[in-house]
Design an enzyme around this catalytic site. Structure first.
Site, PDB file in Angstrom:
ATOM      1  N   ARG A  89       0.827  -1.211   0.000  1.00  0.00           N
ATOM      2  CA  ARG A  89       0.000   0.000   0.000  1.00  0.00           C
ATOM      3  C   ARG A  89       0.859   1.257   0.000  1.00  0.00           C
ATOM      4  O   ARG A  89       0.317   2.369  -0.009  1.00  0.00           O
ATOM      5  CB  ARG A  89      -0.880   0.003   1.243  1.00  0.00           C
ATOM      6  N   ARG A 128     -21.502  -2.252   2.167  1.00  0.00           N
ATOM      7  CA  ARG A 128     -20.772  -3.317   2.865  1.00  0.00           C
ATOM      8  C   ARG A 128     -20.815  -3.080   4.378  1.00  0.00           C
ATOM      9  O   ARG A 128     -21.006  -4.015   5.147  1.00  0.00           O
ATOM     10  CB  ARG A 128     -19.317  -3.380   2.368  1.00  0.00           C
TER      11      ARG A 128
HETATM   12  P1  AMP Z   1      -8.369  -3.744   3.859  1.00  0.00           P
HETATM   13  O1  AMP Z   1      -9.165  -4.860   4.435  1.00  0.00           O
HETATM   14  O2  AMP Z   1      -7.318  -4.214   2.899  1.00  0.00           O
HETATM   15  O3  AMP Z   1      -9.230  -2.656   3.273  1.00  0.00           O
HETATM   16  O4  AMP Z   1      -7.568  -3.080   5.072  1.00  0.00           O
HETATM   17  C1  AMP Z   1      -8.239  -2.483   6.165  1.00  0.00           C
HETATM   18  C2  AMP Z   1      -7.303  -1.579   6.923  1.00  0.00           C
HETATM   19  O5  AMP Z   1      -6.192  -2.336   7.430  1.00  0.00           O
HETATM   20  C3  AMP Z   1      -6.675  -0.453   6.126  1.00  0.00           C
HETATM   21  O6  AMP Z   1      -7.524   0.682   6.032  1.00  0.00           O
HETATM   22  C4  AMP Z   1      -5.404  -0.171   6.934  1.00  0.00           C
HETATM   23  O7  AMP Z   1      -5.696   0.568   8.101  1.00  0.00           O
HETATM   24  C5  AMP Z   1      -4.991  -1.580   7.365  1.00  0.00           C
HETATM   25  N1  AMP Z   1      -4.074  -2.207   6.375  1.00  0.00           N
HETATM   26  C6  AMP Z   1      -4.342  -3.316   5.611  1.00  0.00           C
HETATM   27  N2  AMP Z   1      -3.299  -3.606   4.815  1.00  0.00           N
HETATM   28  C7  AMP Z   1      -2.362  -2.662   5.069  1.00  0.00           C
HETATM   29  C8  AMP Z   1      -1.060  -2.396   4.542  1.00  0.00           C
HETATM   30  N3  AMP Z   1      -0.516  -3.155   3.569  1.00  0.00           N
HETATM   31  N4  AMP Z   1      -0.384  -1.328   5.056  1.00  0.00           N
HETATM   32  C9  AMP Z   1      -0.895  -0.549   6.018  1.00  0.00           C
HETATM   33  N5  AMP Z   1      -2.121  -0.735   6.535  1.00  0.00           N
HETATM   34  C10 AMP Z   1      -2.853  -1.774   6.078  1.00  0.00           C
END
Ligand code: AMP
Length: 189
Positions: A89, A128
């Site tokens: 990310r 969602r």
């Molecule tokens: P997601 O389910 O991929 O939308 O992730 C939900 C939340 O988890 C994000 O909004 C971030 O706060 C955290 N997160 C997930 N993956 C990452 C990553 N690669 N780097 C930093 N934060 C992450």
């Protein structure tokens, strides 16, 4: 070995399409968001740290995320391939992934960028949130996550273009139609 990065803004369909890719190509799936949510559910120290960032719509610090990714990756040694969902990310995470794979004699095979217009992302995420009760799927946090996506994550599009691994996918349409486009791109590898 297939190393697929599935990329896109929050709500672009990464999780849904990852499940289909796993089913068709028989590869492993790493969703860093799922890893963090499991840690929160289990009440671990990592979960407690992560919750503060997630609830604010912010990214977890790179050093922490890169460590988590490395340990999950090590558990997939015998795998046919891996789909990376929600990682990298940031540019620092992309560089770390490149290095981790290189140490294993591998590289990213393709980066699939699921592009979806912003108003559609909002609609999907609000829906969602109502259906799943995911705490960060509320209007205020979604807006923050989209700002973070544009400032910290979207620069990866040019980064992967420079690596020659970028593949644009139209993320608007039926789940089936989008999956067919993805499957076609993977089959060409
Ligand atoms: P997601 O389910 O991929 O939308 O992730 C939900 C939340 O988890 C994000 O909004 C971030 O706060 C955290 N997160 C997930 N993956 C990452 C990553 N690669 N780097 C930093 N934060 C992450």
């Amino acid at each position: 070995m297939l190393n697929i990065v599935i990329f896109g803004a929050p709500g672009s369909g990464k999780g849904t399409q990852s499940a289909r890719i796993v089913e068709k190509f028989g590869i492993n799936h790493i969703s860093t968001g799922d890893v963090l949510r499991a840690e929160i559910k289990n009440g671990t120290d990592l979960g407690k740290t992560a919750k503060g960032y997630i609830d604010q719509g912010q990214l977890i610090p790179d050093v922490l995320m890169i460590d988590i990714l490395a340990s999950v990756l090590d558990s997939f040694k015998e795998s046919k391939g891996v789909i990376f969902d929600g990682f990298p990310r940031t540019i620092a995470q992309a560089e770390a992934l490149k290095q981790m794979l290189a140490e294993r004699g591998q590289q990213v095979s393709i980066m699939l960028d699921l592009e979806v217009p912003e108003d559609e992302l909002m609609t999907r995420l609000i829906k969602r949130g109502q259906e799943s009760g995911r705490a960060d799927d509320n209007a205020e946090t979604i807006k923050k996550r989209l700002v973070v996506y544009h400032s910290q994550t979207a620069p990866l599009i040019d980064w992967y273009k420079a690596e020659g691994q970028y593949c644009h996918i139209n993320g608007l349409g039926t789940m089936e139609g989008i999956f067919n486009e993805i499957a076609g791109a993977i089959e060409k590898l």
